[in-house]
Design a protein around this motif. Structure first.
Motif, PDB file in Angstrom:
ATOM      1  N   VAL A  77       0.890  -1.159   0.000  1.00 22.62           N
ATOM      2  CA  VAL A  77       0.000   0.000   0.000  1.00 22.62           C
ATOM      3  C   VAL A  77       0.925   1.205   0.000  1.00 22.62           C
ATOM      4  N   GLN A  78       1.025   1.851  -1.145  1.00 18.64           N
ATOM      5  CA  GLN A  78       2.037   2.873  -1.348  1.00 18.64           C
ATOM      6  C   GLN A  78       1.643   4.213  -0.736  1.00 18.64           C
ATOM      7  N   GLY A  79       2.509   4.716   0.152  1.00 17.43           N
ATOM      8  CA  GLY A  79       2.411   6.084   0.603  1.00 17.43           C
ATOM      9  C   GLY A  79       1.518   6.391   1.779  1.00 17.43           C
ATOM     10  N   ASN A  80       0.409   5.686   1.945  1.00 18.68           N
ATOM     11  CA  ASN A  80      -0.514   6.122   2.982  1.00 18.68           C
ATOM     12  C   ASN A  80      -0.140   5.642   4.374  1.00 18.68           C
ATOM     13  N   ASN A  81       0.920   4.902   4.505  1.00 20.39           N
ATOM     14  CA  ASN A  81       1.317   4.394   5.816  1.00 20.39           C
ATOM     15  C   ASN A  81       2.554   5.087   6.370  1.00 20.39           C
ATOM     16  N   ILE A  82       2.996   6.159   5.736  1.00 25.08           N
ATOM     17  CA  ILE A  82       4.189   6.859   6.212  1.00 25.08           C
ATOM     18  C   ILE A  82       4.087   8.338   5.879  1.00 25.08           C
ATOM     19  N   ASN A  83       4.663   9.131   6.739  1.00 15.95           N
ATOM     20  CA  ASN A  83       4.713  10.565   6.522  1.00 15.95           C
ATOM     21  C   ASN A  83       6.070  11.039   7.002  1.00 15.95           C
ATOM     22  N   LEU A  84       6.843  11.623   6.139  1.00 18.80           N
ATOM     23  CA  LEU A  84       8.147  12.131   6.521  1.00 18.80           C
ATOM     24  C   LEU A  84       8.040  13.626   6.807  1.00 18.80           C
ATOM     25  N   THR A  85       8.544  14.038   7.955  1.00 19.11           N
ATOM     26  CA  THR A  85       8.504  15.442   8.338  1.00 19.11           C
ATOM     27  C   THR A  85       9.922  15.972   8.460  1.00 19.11           C
ATOM     28  N   VAL A  86      10.217  17.004   7.699  1.00 16.71           N
ATOM     29  CA  VAL A  86      11.521  17.644   7.741  1.00 16.71           C
ATOM     30  C   VAL A  86      11.354  18.956   8.506  1.00 16.71           C
ATOM     31  N   THR A  87      12.059  19.084   9.625  1.00 16.34           N
ATOM     32  CA  THR A  87      12.000  20.281  10.456  1.00 16.34           C
ATOM     33  C   THR A  87      13.388  20.901  10.502  1.00 16.34           C
ATOM     34  N   THR A  88      13.477  22.180  10.149  1.00 18.06           N
ATOM     35  CA  THR A  88      14.765  22.863  10.105  1.00 18.06           C
ATOM     36  C   THR A  88      14.557  24.354  10.337  1.00 18.06           C
ATOM     37  N   ASP A  89      15.635  25.052  10.683  1.00 18.93           N
ATOM     38  CA  ASP A  89      15.558  26.506  10.822  1.00 18.93           C
ATOM     39  C   ASP A  89      15.959  27.212   9.533  1.00 18.93           C
ATOM     40  N   ASP A  90      16.116  26.470   8.451  1.00 23.53           N
ATOM     41  CA  ASP A  90      16.541  27.008   7.160  1.00 23.53           C
ATOM     42  C   ASP A  90      15.338  27.109   6.212  1.00 23.53           C
ATOM     43  N   LYS A  91      14.688  28.267   6.212  1.00 24.59           N
ATOM     44  CA  LYS A  91      13.494  28.496   5.392  1.00 24.59           C
ATOM     45  C   LYS A  91      13.788  28.317   3.900  1.00 24.59           C
ATOM     46  N   GLY A  92      14.978  28.737   3.485  1.00 24.74           N
ATOM     47  CA  GLY A  92      15.356  28.608   2.074  1.00 24.74           C
ATOM     48  C   GLY A  92      15.403  27.158   1.625  1.00 24.74           C
ATOM     49  N   SER A  93      15.987  26.285   2.454  1.00 23.39           N
ATOM     50  CA  SER A  93      16.046  24.860   2.103  1.00 23.39           C
ATOM     51  C   SER A  93      14.649  24.258   2.048  1.00 23.39           C
ATOM     52  N   ILE A  94      13.801  24.629   3.002  1.00 26.10           N
ATOM     53  CA  ILE A  94      12.424  24.131   2.981  1.00 26.10           C
ATOM     54  C   ILE A  94      11.773  24.461   1.646  1.00 26.10           C
ATOM     55  N   THR A  95      11.928  25.704   1.208  1.00 21.19           N
ATOM     56  CA  THR A  95      11.297  26.142  -0.039  1.00 21.19           C
ATOM     57  C   THR A  95      11.826  25.362  -1.238  1.00 21.19           C
ATOM     58  N   VAL A  96      13.150  25.186  -1.307  1.00 21.95           N
ATOM     59  CA  VAL A  96      13.758  24.454  -2.433  1.00 21.95           C
ATOM     60  C   VAL A  96      13.276  23.005  -2.450  1.00 21.95           C
ATOM     61  N   TRP A  97      13.363  22.330  -1.306  1.00 21.19           N
ATOM     62  CA  TRP A  97      12.966  20.921  -1.244  1.00 21.19           C
ATOM     63  C   TRP A  97      11.493  20.752  -1.565  1.00 21.19           C
ATOM     64  N   TYR A  98      10.665  21.599  -0.996  1.00 20.70           N
ATOM     65  CA  TYR A  98       9.219  21.533  -1.219  1.00 20.70           C
ATOM     66  C   TYR A  98       8.903  21.712  -2.705  1.00 20.70           C
ATOM     67  N   ASP A  99       9.481  22.743  -3.311  1.00 22.15           N
ATOM     68  CA  ASP A  99       9.210  23.020  -4.722  1.00 22.15           C
ATOM     69  C   ASP A  99       9.637  21.871  -5.625  1.00 22.15           C
ATOM     70  N   GLN A 100      10.752  21.220  -5.297  1.00 23.43           N
ATOM     71  CA  GLN A 100      11.207  20.105  -6.127  1.00 23.43           C
ATOM     72  C   GLN A 100      10.328  18.868  -5.919  1.00 23.43           C
TER      73      GLN A 100
END
Length: 141
Positions: A77-100
């Motif tokens: 069952v693909q995807g619905n059994n896991i959620n990865l959360t990335v927490t960081t103080d680097d707003k720029g990295s969040i934006t880059v990773w999210y957009d990609q």
């Protein structure tokens, strides 16, 4: 002691891990295939299993995430059994990773300031994995 994240794929693990390594700027890890494991004459390895990834791991934002393909024919069952959360103080990295990661995927919540985070967003990537990104203030010293 640690809690590790393990994600299974149905034959496209190598592609997914290579994609994640590129996005998060890490080296593509060594990948052990089922075919590289020890042979057991009592249980011959099906040809379609030999090239599938049995195990690999990738460090994402300081956390070890492990990956493998399922053995051919195993239900997934693909995807619905896991959620990865990335927490960081680097707003720029969040934006880059999210957009990609949103390319080819679907957005649940666009990046925005919320009552619980200065910069938060969630999405499902093109492999069906759910991701959350959250800005956390750096500790003051």
């Amino acid at each position: 002691m640690a809690v590790n994240i393990y994600i299974n794929f149905d034959g496209n693990c190598r592609e997914a891990v290579t994609y994640y390594a590129e996005i998060f700027g890490t080296d593509v890890p060594v990948m052990m295939t089922f075919g590289e494991g020890p042979a057991d004459p009592a249980y011959p390895m099906p040809e379609e299993a030999k090239g599938r990834v049995m195990h690999t791991a990738l460090e994402i934002a300081g956390t070890l995430v492990m990956f493998s393909d399922t053995f051919p024919g195993m239900p997934l069952v693909q995807g619905n059994n896991i959620n990865l959360t990335v927490t960081t103080d680097d707003k720029g990295s969040i934006t880059v990773w999210y957009d990609q990661l949103k390319e080819g995927g679907s957005v649940e919540m666009e990046l925005a300031e919320t009552f619980f985070s200065k910069w938060y967003g969630s999405l499902t990537d093109k492999y069906g994995i759910h991701w959350q990104f959250s800005h956390e203030e750096a500790p003051s010293v």
